[in-house]
Design a protein around this motif. Structure first.
Motif, mmCIF file in Angstrom:
data_model
loop_
_atom_site.group_PDB
_atom_site.id
_atom_site.type_symbol
_atom_site.label_atom_id
_atom_site.label_comp_id
_atom_site.label_asym_id
_atom_site.label_seq_id
_atom_site.Cartn_x
_atom_site.Cartn_y
_atom_site.Cartn_z
ATOM 1 N N SER A 48 -7.191 -23.220 -26.903
ATOM 2 C CA SER A 48 -6.096 -24.185 -26.820
ATOM 3 C C SER A 48 -5.460 -24.400 -28.192
ATOM 4 C CB SER A 48 -6.595 -25.523 -26.265
ATOM 5 O OG SER A 48 -7.533 -26.129 -27.154
ATOM 6 N N GLU A 49 -6.228 -24.180 -29.270
ATOM 7 C CA GLU A 49 -5.709 -24.316 -30.629
ATOM 8 C C GLU A 49 -4.667 -23.247 -30.956
ATOM 9 O OE1 GLU A 49 -6.324 -26.644 -32.834
ATOM 10 O OE2 GLU A 49 -7.899 -27.714 -31.762
ATOM 11 N N LEU A 50 -4.632 -22.195 -30.138
ATOM 12 C CA LEU A 50 -3.683 -21.105 -30.389
ATOM 13 C C LEU A 50 -2.577 -21.057 -29.343
ATOM 14 C CD1 LEU A 50 -6.156 -18.231 -31.406
ATOM 15 C CD2 LEU A 50 -4.626 -19.520 -32.905
ATOM 16 N N GLY A 51 -2.477 -22.084 -28.518
ATOM 17 C CA GLY A 51 -1.463 -22.098 -27.462
ATOM 18 C C GLY A 51 -0.045 -21.972 -27.983
ATOM 19 N N PHE A 98 -5.830 -8.407 -27.678
ATOM 20 C CA PHE A 98 -6.400 -9.464 -26.846
ATOM 21 C C PHE A 98 -7.174 -10.417 -27.753
ATOM 22 C CE2 PHE A 98 -5.804 -5.938 -23.940
ATOM 23 C CZ PHE A 98 -5.215 -6.559 -22.856
ATOM 24 N N VAL A 99 -6.908 -11.702 -27.602
ATOM 25 C CA VAL A 99 -7.589 -12.725 -28.388
ATOM 26 C C VAL A 99 -8.417 -13.562 -27.431
ATOM 27 C CG1 VAL A 99 -7.300 -14.655 -29.982
ATOM 28 C CG2 VAL A 99 -5.622 -12.794 -29.982
ATOM 29 N N GLY A 100 -9.695 -13.727 -27.714
ATOM 30 C CA GLY A 100 -10.556 -14.489 -26.806
ATOM 31 C C GLY A 100 -11.725 -15.120 -27.531
ATOM 32 N N TRP A 101 -12.487 -15.917 -26.788
ATOM 33 C CA TRP A 101 -13.658 -16.597 -27.324
ATOM 34 C C TRP A 101 -14.891 -15.743 -27.116
ATOM 35 C CZ3 TRP A 101 -15.054 -20.275 -30.503
ATOM 36 C CH2 TRP A 101 -16.335 -20.823 -30.420
ATOM 37 N N ASP A 102 -15.630 -15.470 -28.198
ATOM 38 C CA ASP A 102 -16.870 -14.714 -28.113
ATOM 39 C C ASP A 102 -18.013 -15.720 -27.994
ATOM 40 O OD1 ASP A 102 -19.268 -13.341 -28.661
ATOM 41 O OD2 ASP A 102 -18.218 -11.844 -29.866
ATOM 42 N N PRO A 103 -18.664 -15.834 -26.821
ATOM 43 C CA PRO A 103 -19.714 -16.832 -26.627
ATOM 44 C C PRO A 103 -20.986 -16.522 -27.409
ATOM 45 C CG PRO A 103 -19.562 -15.398 -24.717
ATOM 46 C CD PRO A 103 -18.411 -15.040 -25.615
ATOM 47 N N VAL A 104 -21.171 -15.283 -27.835
ATOM 48 C CA VAL A 104 -22.354 -14.922 -28.606
ATOM 49 C C VAL A 104 -22.175 -15.326 -30.071
ATOM 50 C CG1 VAL A 104 -23.836 -13.040 -29.401
ATOM 51 C CG2 VAL A 104 -22.939 -13.029 -27.055
ATOM 52 N N GLU A 105 -21.040 -14.929 -30.644
ATOM 53 C CA GLU A 105 -20.775 -15.270 -32.044
ATOM 54 C C GLU A 105 -20.245 -16.691 -32.205
ATOM 55 O OE1 GLU A 105 -18.562 -12.593 -34.420
ATOM 56 O OE2 GLU A 105 -19.762 -10.846 -33.877
ATOM 57 N N GLN A 106 -19.867 -17.308 -31.067
ATOM 58 C CA GLN A 106 -19.328 -18.666 -31.089
ATOM 59 C C GLN A 106 -18.102 -18.759 -32.008
ATOM 60 O OE1 GLN A 106 -20.664 -21.798 -29.374
ATOM 61 N NE2 GLN A 106 -21.070 -19.968 -28.148
ATOM 62 N N ARG A 107 -17.175 -17.834 -31.808
ATOM 63 C CA ARG A 107 -15.939 -17.831 -32.588
ATOM 64 C C ARG A 107 -14.852 -17.097 -31.808
ATOM 65 N NH1 ARG A 107 -16.861 -16.769 -37.367
ATOM 66 N NH2 ARG A 107 -18.984 -15.939 -37.459
ATOM 67 N N ILE A 108 -13.620 -17.310 -32.230
ATOM 68 C CA ILE A 108 -12.499 -16.573 -31.652
ATOM 69 C C ILE A 108 -12.470 -15.182 -32.276
ATOM 70 C CG2 ILE A 108 -9.971 -16.445 -31.517
ATOM 71 C CD1 ILE A 108 -9.945 -19.502 -31.402
ATOM 72 N N ARG A 109 -12.283 -14.184 -31.438
ATOM 73 C CA ARG A 109 -12.192 -12.804 -31.908
ATOM 74 C C ARG A 109 -10.983 -12.132 -31.270
ATOM 75 N NH1 ARG A 109 -17.571 -9.620 -31.007
ATOM 76 N NH2 ARG A 109 -16.366 -8.075 -32.149
ATOM 77 N N SER A 110 -10.585 -11.012 -31.849
ATOM 78 C CA SER A 110 -9.473 -10.247 -31.275
ATOM 79 C C SER A 110 -9.814 -8.768 -31.281
ATOM 80 C CB SER A 110 -8.177 -10.498 -32.063
ATOM 81 O OG SER A 110 -8.329 -10.177 -33.434
ATOM 82 N N TRP A 111 -9.207 -8.046 -30.338
ATOM 83 C CA TRP A 111 -9.385 -6.607 -30.207
ATOM 84 C C TRP A 111 -7.996 -5.987 -30.078
ATOM 85 C CZ3 TRP A 111 -12.007 -10.442 -27.786
ATOM 86 C CH2 TRP A 111 -13.388 -10.530 -28.006
#
Length: 200
Positions: A48-51, A98-111
């Motif tokens: 939501s911070e990147l909306g 694609f920008v999404g939330w990585d539940p393992v690293e607990q951070r936003i990541r992009s590919w």
């Protein structure tokens, strides 16, 4: 020109682009974009911070023009950013991020995946109104590239972008100075076209 463009995420505006370890990222390959550009995203969702990124953004330079279109995908679980780099009105590079939330690293990541076969990833860190994106990229040639990209939110129609600590095949590259990227509706407003209010 093309190597420089590959390190621009965003776009841009994203790219934000893609320091890092060589981790594979198969998850995004299965991501499908929704046809809805505006979806209900929970306030507690990290994305939501990147909306504010949703929309079409333009980076205009003397020799090139970069257009980035950003929309929600998978019901708000991802942001999809499609970018095109144009030189003399000809598309020289395009791709998807694609920008999404990585539940393992607990951070936003992009590919990121570009039209030349390059694949990259990024780790996003928020610093007040700035997003610092540590990126790594594997060019189609097999060479590695990396950079730290800084995206600064100015207002709903304006962001700035710069890239520092850039390396290609282990060789340090010049930093890219801060540039201003504007929302397409804002550029139309100056031409007497559609206003930002009408586009909301």
């Amino acid at each position: 020109m093309k190597k420089l463009a590959m390190l621009i995420p965003m776009v841009l505006l994203i790219t934000a682009w893609v320091v890092g370890q060589d981790k594979t990222a198969d998850e995004p390959l299965a991501v499908e974009e929704t046809t809805v550009s505006a979806v209900a995203v929970a306030d507690d969702s990290p994305l939501s911070e990147l909306g504010w990124m949703v929309g079409t953004w333009i980076d205009e330079a003397e020799e090139s023009r970069i257009v980035t279109e950003c929309s929600w995908a998978e019901g708000g679980k991802f942001l999809k950013r499609t970018f095109s780099v144009m030189v003399d009105d000809e598309v020289t590079l395009h791709g998807d991020q694609f920008v999404g939330w990585d539940p393992v690293e607990q951070r936003i990541r992009s590919w990121t995946f570009d039209s030349e076969g390059g694949i990259g990833e990024g780790r996003w860190y928020q610093d007040d109104n700035r997003w610092i994106v540590k990126t790594s990229f594997r060019l189609a040639s097999g060479e590695r590239a990396s950079a730290t990209n800084i995206i600064t939110y100015v207002d709903e129609n304006t962001v700035t972008w710069q890239s520092i600590g850039r390396e290609v095949a282990g060789e340090l590259q010049p930093s890219i100075p801060e540039v201003t990227v504007v929302r397409q509706d804002a550029t139309k407003k100056t031409d007497g076209g559609t206003s930002g209010e009408e586009s909301k």
